[in-house]
Design a protein around this motif. Sequence first.
Motif, PDB file in Angstrom:
ATOM      1  N   ALA A  77       0.794  -1.591  -0.151  1.00  0.00           N
ATOM      2  CA  ALA A  77      -0.176  -0.268   0.149  1.00  0.00           C
ATOM      3  C   ALA A  77       0.588   1.429  -0.093  1.00  0.00           C
ATOM      4  O   ALA A  77       0.232   2.223   0.374  1.00  0.00           O
ATOM      5  N   GLY A  78       2.073   0.816   0.323  1.00  0.00           N
ATOM      6  CA  GLY A  78       3.545   2.220  -0.241  1.00  0.00           C
ATOM      7  C   GLY A  78       3.194   3.509   1.060  1.00  0.00           C
ATOM      8  O   GLY A  78       2.983   2.535   2.257  1.00  0.00           O
ATOM      9  N   ARG A  79       3.709   4.435   1.459  1.00  0.00           N
ATOM     10  CA  ARG A  79       3.773   4.453   2.461  1.00  0.00           C
ATOM     11  C   ARG A  79       2.755   5.502   2.941  1.00  0.00           C
ATOM     12  O   ARG A  79       2.125   6.059   2.310  1.00  0.00           O
ATOM     13  N   ARG A  93      -7.657   1.481  -0.737  1.00  0.00           N
ATOM     14  CA  ARG A  93      -8.814   1.282  -0.143  1.00  0.00           C
ATOM     15  C   ARG A  93      -9.359   0.021  -0.132  1.00  0.00           C
ATOM     16  O   ARG A  93     -10.078  -1.192   0.701  1.00  0.00           O
ATOM     17  N   ASP A  94     -10.365   0.035  -1.972  1.00  0.00           N
ATOM     18  CA  ASP A  94     -10.639  -1.669  -2.211  1.00  0.00           C
ATOM     19  C   ASP A  94     -10.390  -2.900  -1.723  1.00  0.00           C
ATOM     20  O   ASP A  94     -10.420  -3.933  -1.399  1.00  0.00           O
ATOM     21  N   ALA A  95      -8.506  -3.225  -2.693  1.00  0.00           N
ATOM     22  CA  ALA A  95      -7.674  -3.816  -2.228  1.00  0.00           C
ATOM     23  C   ALA A  95      -7.726  -4.790  -1.027  1.00  0.00           C
ATOM     24  O   ALA A  95      -7.892  -5.163  -0.039  1.00  0.00           O
ATOM     25  N   VAL A  96      -7.437  -3.391   0.829  1.00  0.00           N
ATOM     26  CA  VAL A  96      -7.448  -4.031   1.543  1.00  0.00           C
ATOM     27  C   VAL A  96      -8.844  -4.438   2.302  1.00  0.00           C
ATOM     28  O   VAL A  96      -8.740  -5.199   3.209  1.00  0.00           O
ATOM     29  N   ASP A  97      -9.975  -3.567   2.104  1.00  0.00           N
ATOM     30  CA  ASP A  97     -10.899  -4.576   2.333  1.00  0.00           C
ATOM     31  C   ASP A  97     -11.186  -5.556   2.185  1.00  0.00           C
ATOM     32  O   ASP A  97     -11.969  -6.160   3.203  1.00  0.00           O
ATOM     33  N   ARG A  98     -10.558  -5.959   0.721  1.00  0.00           N
ATOM     34  CA  ARG A  98     -11.096  -7.622   0.576  1.00  0.00           C
ATOM     35  C   ARG A  98     -10.812  -8.218   0.993  1.00  0.00           C
ATOM     36  O   ARG A  98     -10.410  -9.564   1.743  1.00  0.00           O
ATOM     37  N   ILE A  99      -9.260  -7.909   2.058  1.00  0.00           N
ATOM     38  CA  ILE A  99      -7.813  -8.792   2.168  1.00  0.00           C
ATOM     39  C   ILE A  99      -8.376  -8.953   3.449  1.00  0.00           C
ATOM     40  O   ILE A  99      -7.899  -9.943   3.974  1.00  0.00           O
ATOM     41  N   LEU A 100      -8.744  -7.970   4.140  1.00  0.00           N
ATOM     42  CA  LEU A 100      -8.631  -7.912   5.517  1.00  0.00           C
ATOM     43  C   LEU A 100      -9.729  -8.739   5.737  1.00  0.00           C
ATOM     44  O   LEU A 100     -10.325 -10.070   6.910  1.00  0.00           O
ATOM     45  N   TRP A 149      -5.293  -0.526  15.861  1.00  0.00           N
ATOM     46  CA  TRP A 149      -4.413  -0.133  15.009  1.00  0.00           C
ATOM     47  C   TRP A 149      -5.040   0.703  14.260  1.00  0.00           C
ATOM     48  O   TRP A 149      -6.257   0.244  13.488  1.00  0.00           O
ATOM     49  N   ASN A 150      -5.214   1.772  13.894  1.00  0.00           N
ATOM     50  CA  ASN A 150      -5.309   3.136  13.067  1.00  0.00           C
ATOM     51  C   ASN A 150      -4.988   3.374  12.451  1.00  0.00           C
ATOM     52  O   ASN A 150      -3.564   3.686  12.280  1.00  0.00           O
ATOM     53  N   LEU A 151      -5.495   3.056  10.617  1.00  0.00           N
ATOM     54  CA  LEU A 151      -4.021   3.327   9.630  1.00  0.00           C
ATOM     55  C   LEU A 151      -5.301   3.784   8.494  1.00  0.00           C
ATOM     56  O   LEU A 151      -6.115   3.700   8.497  1.00  0.00           O
ATOM     57  N   PRO A 152      -4.089   5.446   8.012  1.00  0.00           N
ATOM     58  CA  PRO A 152      -4.641   6.026   7.224  1.00  0.00           C
ATOM     59  C   PRO A 152      -5.181   5.654   5.673  1.00  0.00           C
ATOM     60  O   PRO A 152      -3.050   5.315   5.022  1.00  0.00           O
ATOM     61  N   ILE A 153      -5.943   4.546   4.876  1.00  0.00           N
ATOM     62  CA  ILE A 153      -5.118   3.994   3.781  1.00  0.00           C
ATOM     63  C   ILE A 153      -5.067   4.162   2.155  1.00  0.00           C
ATOM     64  O   ILE A 153      -6.390   5.943   2.507  1.00  0.00           O
TER      65      ILE A 153
END
Length: 229
Positions: free
Chosen positions: A92-94, A215-222, A206-210
């Motif tokens: 997801a980068g920096r 966002r969609d890829a992170v939501d799918r993986i989680l 853990w609070n992360l600013p995606i």
Amino acid sequence: MFGFFFAVLIAIVMIGIGYTISSRTLGPEIAQRNLRRITWLIPLSFLLAIGLHSLGKYGWISFNFLVAIFIGLWLLSWNWRKQKAGALLLNAGRLSISKLIFWFGVLEVLMAAVKTWSSIYQISTELPNPTNTAEIMSQVVLYWSLAIYLLLTGLSNLELREHGICYMFLLVKWEKLASYRWNEVKPNIVTIGLKPPSFLLSRQSWNLPIPTGCRDAVDRILAEHLSMA
């Protein structure tokens, strides 16, 4: 007594930095919640300062070198620890938090450079004293260790991997995740709930600013890994 106030000052400064970063990137509500969770740093710094003060200069010298060694080992062991996370699923980068930490690292580099110059001048103008020299050098080593840690942390990427999440030289395995939800006010902020900690000072979330594009890829993986937990 100087060591006592120095430890307290460092704790207050670090809490202030943490609150500033959280407030800017995650919002005031999450920042205030995080602030309440880390208030234990203040009494802990008092106890630490009292303990080190009782040991005198040798206590501070040992503390400075031990912290520097711990930071060095923590950074050097990262590749080995990250291998345990398995194959990369998403980079997801920096994050915005990382970028702010990087600039704090730049500030720490400037402070370390000033400390180094003043230490060289102090050692060269004073009468030789091994204990004073060791104390000064331990402070210089600590300054540069913190500077390097902040810079490298600020350059780190958020990576979702086969066995967990890697970020800021930390690995959180999937089985440690309890839940996740997206912030209603800031839709790019994901709050990841962690299972009951194994020790008192562990974090509970853990609070992360995606980044928006991830966002969609992170939501799918989680969602996929939480359904398997």
